[in-house]
Design a protein around this motif. Structure first.
Motif, short mmCIF file in Angstrom:
data_model
loop_
_atom_site.label_atom_id
_atom_site.label_comp_id
_atom_site.label_asym_id
_atom_site.label_seq_id
_atom_site.Cartn_x
_atom_site.Cartn_y
_atom_site.Cartn_z
N ALA A 287 9.40 -4.46 -1.87
CA ALA A 287 9.47 -4.69 -3.31
C ALA A 287 10.45 -5.83 -3.59
O ALA A 287 11.41 -6.04 -2.86
CB ALA A 287 9.91 -3.42 -4.03
N TYR A 288 10.19 -6.54 -4.69
CA TYR A 288 11.12 -7.60 -5.10
C TYR A 288 10.89 -7.90 -6.58
O TYR A 288 9.87 -7.53 -7.17
CB TYR A 288 10.90 -8.87 -4.27
CG TYR A 288 9.56 -9.54 -4.45
CD1 TYR A 288 9.39 -10.61 -5.33
CD2 TYR A 288 8.44 -9.11 -3.73
CE1 TYR A 288 8.17 -11.24 -5.49
CE2 TYR A 288 7.21 -9.73 -3.89
CZ TYR A 288 7.08 -10.78 -4.77
OH TYR A 288 5.86 -11.39 -4.93
N THR A 289 11.87 -8.56 -7.18
CA THR A 289 11.74 -9.04 -8.54
C THR A 289 11.69 -10.56 -8.53
O THR A 289 12.27 -11.20 -7.65
CB THR A 289 12.90 -8.58 -9.44
OG1 THR A 289 14.12 -9.17 -8.94
CG2 THR A 289 13.05 -7.07 -9.43
N ASN A 290 10.95 -11.13 -9.51
CA ASN A 290 11.00 -12.58 -9.66
C ASN A 290 12.17 -12.96 -10.55
O ASN A 290 12.96 -12.10 -10.96
CB ASN A 290 9.67 -13.12 -10.18
CG ASN A 290 9.36 -12.66 -11.61
OD1 ASN A 290 10.20 -12.05 -12.28
ND2 ASN A 290 8.17 -12.97 -12.07
N ALA A 291 12.30 -14.22 -10.86
CA ALA A 291 13.45 -14.69 -11.63
C ALA A 291 13.50 -14.09 -13.02
O ALA A 291 14.57 -14.00 -13.63
CB ALA A 291 13.42 -16.21 -11.71
N TYR B 236 7.35 -6.77 -8.18
CA TYR B 236 6.16 -6.91 -7.35
C TYR B 236 6.34 -6.08 -6.08
O TYR B 236 7.46 -5.83 -5.62
CB TYR B 236 5.93 -8.36 -6.95
CG TYR B 236 5.55 -9.29 -8.08
CD1 TYR B 236 4.23 -9.65 -8.28
CD2 TYR B 236 6.52 -9.81 -8.93
CE1 TYR B 236 3.87 -10.51 -9.32
CE2 TYR B 236 6.19 -10.67 -9.96
CZ TYR B 236 4.86 -11.02 -10.15
OH TYR B 236 4.51 -11.87 -11.17
N VAL B 237 5.21 -5.68 -5.50
CA VAL B 237 5.21 -5.06 -4.18
C VAL B 237 4.28 -5.89 -3.30
O VAL B 237 3.13 -6.16 -3.67
CB VAL B 237 4.73 -3.60 -4.23
CG1 VAL B 237 4.48 -3.07 -2.82
CG2 VAL B 237 5.78 -2.72 -4.92
N ILE B 238 4.79 -6.32 -2.15
CA ILE B 238 4.00 -7.12 -1.23
C ILE B 238 3.56 -6.27 -0.04
O ILE B 238 4.37 -5.52 0.53
CB ILE B 238 4.78 -8.37 -0.76
CG1 ILE B 238 3.91 -9.25 0.13
CG2 ILE B 238 6.07 -7.99 -0.05
CD1 ILE B 238 4.53 -10.61 0.42
N ASP B 239 2.27 -6.36 0.31
CA ASP B 239 1.72 -5.69 1.48
C ASP B 239 2.06 -6.54 2.70
O ASP B 239 1.65 -7.71 2.78
CB ASP B 239 0.21 -5.53 1.33
CG ASP B 239 -0.42 -4.70 2.44
OD1 ASP B 239 -0.17 -5.01 3.63
OD2 ASP B 239 -1.15 -3.75 2.15
N LEU B 240 2.80 -6.00 3.65
CA LEU B 240 3.27 -6.80 4.77
C LEU B 240 2.17 -7.09 5.80
O LEU B 240 2.36 -7.93 6.68
CB LEU B 240 4.45 -6.09 5.45
CG LEU B 240 5.68 -5.90 4.56
CD1 LEU B 240 6.80 -5.21 5.33
CD2 LEU B 240 6.16 -7.22 3.97
#
Length: 456
Positions: free
Chosen positions: A200-204, A209-213
């Protein structure tokens, strides 16, 4: 590096099958299994005077090197390195430097055989032994990466930052191969899910968002633009907790299925950090920082004579149990020491590294609602502590030259010294039985008792 490995035999590390062809001498050609760049490869080999030699042709093919033969001289090129050799010679030339071999390059049945280690080292590769088999990597490694975090088995996420933002890569810890994962400008670090297959991460702007690795595809969970300074996955991976607002006043929960945000703790206490969430999602450990106070006339703070007293700056650890009838923040510490690497498994007891305000060793302590801090480890100067899988892992400076990595079972108190490493090791990362270190800007992983570089 080449000189270091020449004297080491690889006989015990090669898995040999029954002989497949008689040789012209006492040596027999065998099929040997190696792991090369993450793939299981069968190469022909012989044992000569106690040293294992491998088929030059088989290894060149497996590592993807280029080879040219002119007038009995073979030149091998890979990763901007070159190795020049001649049949029956006990010397090779690595990047214009002569290197002696224990056994000459040997010809059997029209095939050249050479010691594996000097060949692999010559093209910039590495060899480690794990579970009785050699693991060879000749992949060109990622440079100047930082912040390694394990993402499932044999995978690390690392990052590179510059003035244009941050780029994240997924690195295979067996082969060193890496793939571009994410490029962001102003976004948060990737926080890996408990399963290790998402992050998971946040943009500016604060959107999550959650990214599928596996697919490297990102999915927008919420476009809510409130500041989210910390993200913490729930134990079952169904939700993400975070501190909300520029002062981190609120603890909120984001449901991944529908993107709904719920405020969990709203106690009007600002400057929360180091959020830890219990497995049941009801108990929280965090720190609160009190700031300096203005000591001059506050009616006109624009004047030059305004001063601030920073002596009251303190960071204290708190717990909060939403399951209580009347939940409220409970202050666990009152001391003025710096508190870093704060961890909790159950949301009730916290572990932290206490850094004294004056000269002295940093130590690992635990504290609960009794407000009494208990020493957990204080033998050497603690530089980092990690809680992973219910076990504490510590990096501590033993002396000017060496540091130690050890584990502590919080239940039994049993301490186990895992490794002695260089004092140049600045941090560690742990996930289950996997452990990595950062040493002089390189990321290395532990593999069968050896440290394998996966970045450079």
């Amino acid at each position: 590096m080449v000189a270091t490995v020449l004297g080491t035999s690889v006989v015990s590390a090669v898995s040999a099958a029954p002989a497949v062809k008689p040789a012209a001498s006492s040596a027999q050609v065998q099929n040997s299994t190696l792991t090369i760049n993450g793939n299981s490869v069968v190469v022909r080999s012989i044992v000569k005077n106690g040293e294992t030699l491998v088929s030059l042709r088989d290894v060149i093919k497996a590592i993807g090197a280029q080879a040219e033969v002119h007038s009995g001289t073979t030149v091998i090129k890979l990763n901007d390195h070159s190795v020049t050799l001649q049949n029956n010679s006990k010397q090779i030339v690595v990047d214009d430097v002569k290197v002696n071999l224990n056994q000459p390059v040997t010809i059997i049945g029209g095939t050249s055989y050479i010691a594996l280690r000097p060949l692999v080292s010559g093209v910039g590769g590495t060899i480690v032994k794990r579970n009785g088999l050699l693991e060879i990597s000749t992949v060109s490694l990622l440079e100047e990466a930082e912040n390694p975090r394990f993402a499932g088995a044999d995978k690390l996420i690392v990052s590179k930052s510059n003035n244009d933002g941050r780029t994240d890569y997924l690195v295979n810890t067996t082969s060193g191969k890496y793939d571009l994962l994410l490029t962001t400008d102003g976004g948060s670090d990737l926080v890996i899910s408990p399963s290790g297959d998402q992050a998971a991460y946040t943009n500016a702007e604060g959107a999550v968002y959650v990214i599928d690795l596996k697919t490297k595809a990102s999915k927008l969970i919420t476009s809510d633009n409130s500041i989210k300074p910390e993200l913490v996955w729930s134990a079952d991976g169904s939700a993400i907790y975070f501190l909300q607002g520029d002062k981190g006043s609120v603890i909120a929960k984001l449901n991944l299925a529908d993107g709904v945000i719920t405020k969990v703790v709203e106690d009007k206490v600002d400057y929360k950090e180091n959020l830890n969430v219990s497995a049941d999602g009801k108990k929280f450990i965090y720190t609160v920082t009190t700031l300096g106070t203005v000591t001059s006339d506050t009616t006109n703070v624009d004047e030059d004579n305004v001063s601030i007293d920073f002596s009251s700056n303190q960071q204290q650890i708190f717990s909060y149990n939403t399951g209580n009838t009347k939940p409220e923040a409970v202050k666990l510490t009152t001391s003025t020491d710096d508190k870093v690497f704060v961890w909790s498994a159950d949301g009730q007891k916290a572990y932290y590294v206490s850094v004294p305000s004056e000269d002295g060793k940093a130590s690992l302590l635990s504290v609960d609602s009794s407000q009494k801090s208990t020493p957990v480890y204080a033998e050497y100067d603690v530089e980092q502590a990690i809680l992973s899988g219910g076990i504490l892992y510590i990096l501590a400076a033993q002396d000017d030259s060496n540091s130690v990595i050890l584990s502590i079972d919080p239940v039994t108190g049993k301490q186990t010294k895992l490794y002695t490493v260089s004092s140049d090791v600045s941090s560690i990362s742990v996930a289950g039985s996997q452990i990595s270190v950062v040493e002089n800007g390189r990321v290395l992983v532990q593999a069968g008792g050896s440290w394998r570089a996966v970045t450079k």
